[in-house]
Scaffold this motif. Structure first.
Motif, short mmCIF file in Angstrom:
data_model
loop_
_atom_site.label_atom_id
_atom_site.label_comp_id
_atom_site.label_asym_id
_atom_site.label_seq_id
_atom_site.Cartn_x
_atom_site.Cartn_y
_atom_site.Cartn_z
N GLY A 7 0.80 -1.22 0.00
CA GLY A 7 0.00 0.00 0.00
C GLY A 7 0.83 1.27 0.00
O GLY A 7 0.31 2.35 -0.28
N ASP A 8 2.12 1.17 0.31
CA ASP A 8 3.00 2.35 0.27
C ASP A 8 3.20 2.82 -1.17
O ASP A 8 3.21 2.01 -2.09
CB ASP A 8 4.39 2.00 0.83
CG ASP A 8 4.40 1.89 2.34
OD1 ASP A 8 3.41 2.31 2.97
OD2 ASP A 8 5.41 1.40 2.89
N THR A 9 3.38 4.12 -1.34
CA THR A 9 3.75 4.65 -2.65
C THR A 9 5.27 4.75 -2.68
O THR A 9 5.87 5.35 -1.80
CB THR A 9 3.12 6.04 -2.88
OG1 THR A 9 1.71 5.92 -2.72
CG2 THR A 9 3.41 6.54 -4.28
N VAL A 10 5.86 4.13 -3.69
CA VAL A 10 7.32 4.13 -3.78
C VAL A 10 7.77 4.65 -5.13
O VAL A 10 7.01 4.66 -6.09
CB VAL A 10 7.91 2.71 -3.55
CG1 VAL A 10 7.71 2.24 -2.14
CG2 VAL A 10 7.36 1.71 -4.54
N LYS A 11 9.02 5.10 -5.17
CA LYS A 11 9.63 5.57 -6.41
C LYS A 11 10.79 4.64 -6.73
O LYS A 11 11.56 4.27 -5.85
CB LYS A 11 10.13 7.00 -6.21
CG LYS A 11 10.63 7.65 -7.48
CD LYS A 11 10.95 9.11 -7.23
CE LYS A 11 11.17 9.82 -8.56
NZ LYS A 11 11.23 11.25 -8.39
N VAL A 12 10.92 4.29 -8.01
CA VAL A 12 12.01 3.42 -8.44
C VAL A 12 13.25 4.28 -8.63
O VAL A 12 13.21 5.29 -9.33
CB VAL A 12 11.64 2.67 -9.74
CG1 VAL A 12 12.77 1.76 -10.18
CG2 VAL A 12 10.37 1.87 -9.55
N ILE A 13 14.36 3.91 -7.98
CA ILE A 13 15.56 4.74 -8.02
C ILE A 13 16.67 4.12 -8.88
O ILE A 13 17.72 4.72 -9.06
CB ILE A 13 16.09 5.02 -6.60
CG1 ILE A 13 16.35 3.74 -5.83
CG2 ILE A 13 15.14 5.93 -5.85
CD1 ILE A 13 17.10 3.92 -4.53
N ALA A 14 16.43 2.91 -9.40
CA ALA A 14 17.44 2.26 -10.24
C ALA A 14 16.77 1.29 -11.19
O ALA A 14 15.67 0.82 -10.94
CB ALA A 14 18.45 1.52 -9.37
N GLY A 15 17.43 1.00 -12.30
CA GLY A 15 16.93 0.02 -13.25
C GLY A 15 16.21 0.67 -14.42
O GLY A 15 16.19 1.89 -14.57
N LYS A 16 15.59 -0.17 -15.26
CA LYS A 16 14.98 0.34 -16.50
C LYS A 16 13.76 1.21 -16.26
O LYS A 16 13.39 2.00 -17.11
CB LYS A 16 14.63 -0.82 -17.44
CG LYS A 16 13.55 -1.75 -16.95
CD LYS A 16 13.27 -2.84 -17.97
CE LYS A 16 12.40 -3.92 -17.39
NZ LYS A 16 11.02 -3.89 -17.70
N ASP A 17 13.11 1.06 -15.10
CA ASP A 17 11.93 1.87 -14.78
C ASP A 17 12.26 3.02 -13.83
O ASP A 17 11.38 3.51 -13.12
CB ASP A 17 10.84 0.98 -14.15
CG ASP A 17 10.22 0.05 -15.17
OD1 ASP A 17 9.88 0.53 -16.26
OD2 ASP A 17 10.08 -1.15 -14.88
N LYS A 18 13.51 3.44 -13.81
CA LYS A 18 13.96 4.50 -12.90
C LYS A 18 13.09 5.75 -13.05
O LYS A 18 12.81 6.19 -14.16
CB LYS A 18 15.41 4.85 -13.20
CG LYS A 18 16.01 5.87 -12.26
CD LYS A 18 17.47 6.09 -12.56
CE LYS A 18 18.05 7.15 -11.66
NZ LYS A 18 19.49 7.29 -11.83
N GLY A 19 12.66 6.29 -11.90
CA GLY A 19 11.84 7.50 -11.91
C GLY A 19 10.36 7.21 -11.81
O GLY A 19 9.57 8.11 -11.52
N ALA A 20 9.96 5.97 -12.06
CA ALA A 20 8.53 5.63 -12.02
C ALA A 20 8.05 5.53 -10.58
O ALA A 20 8.78 5.11 -9.69
CB ALA A 20 8.30 4.30 -12.74
N GLU A 21 6.81 5.96 -10.37
CA GLU A 21 6.20 5.85 -9.05
C GLU A 21 5.01 4.91 -9.13
O GLU A 21 4.34 4.84 -10.15
CB GLU A 21 5.72 7.22 -8.57
CG GLU A 21 6.82 8.08 -8.01
CD GLU A 21 6.31 9.36 -7.36
OE1 GLU A 21 5.16 9.38 -6.92
OE2 GLU A 21 7.09 10.32 -7.32
#
Length: 121
Positions: A11-25
């Protein structure tokens, strides 16, 4: 912190900080504690080609290409807090709890806090 402890919850909202989807929330759909991975909505999508299976009467699966989210390692995501991302800390708070018979007692409750702002998450 134990070997399998994870401080990101479903249920937490997270942001991707590495990998091909970097920047996605996205929102955490599932936490796989043993593998130290999380499944995030709309992130790390994979296409799985499925065959038509007609076994078991009505319970047959239809064929086609299914798009689903694959797990991503927990170290590659960061919790979103306000307009930015933050690390997670813990704090023990004194709380008054109530027993079934109506009497009260003092206890401690562990709460997650934002390392950036110090506020409770």
């Amino acid at each position: 912190m134990g070997k399998n402890s994870v401080n990101i919850k479903k249920g937490d909202t997270v942001k991707v900080i590495a990998g091909k989807d970097k920047g996605a929330e996205g929102k955490v759909i599932q936490v796989l504690r043993e593998e130290q991975r999380v499944i995030v909505e709309g992130v790390n999508r994979i296409k799985r080609h499925t065959k038509v299976v007609n076994q078991g009467g009505r319970a047959g699966t239809t064929g086609g290409i299914i798009t689903a989210e694959a797990p991503i390692h927990i170290s590659n995501v960061m919790l979103v807090d306000g307009d930015g991302v933050t690390r997670i800390g813990f704090r023990r708070d004194e709380v008054t709890k109530r027993r079934p018979d109506g009497s009260t007692y003092q206890a401690e409750r562990s709460v997650r806090i934002s390392r950036k702002t110090g506020k409770e998450i």
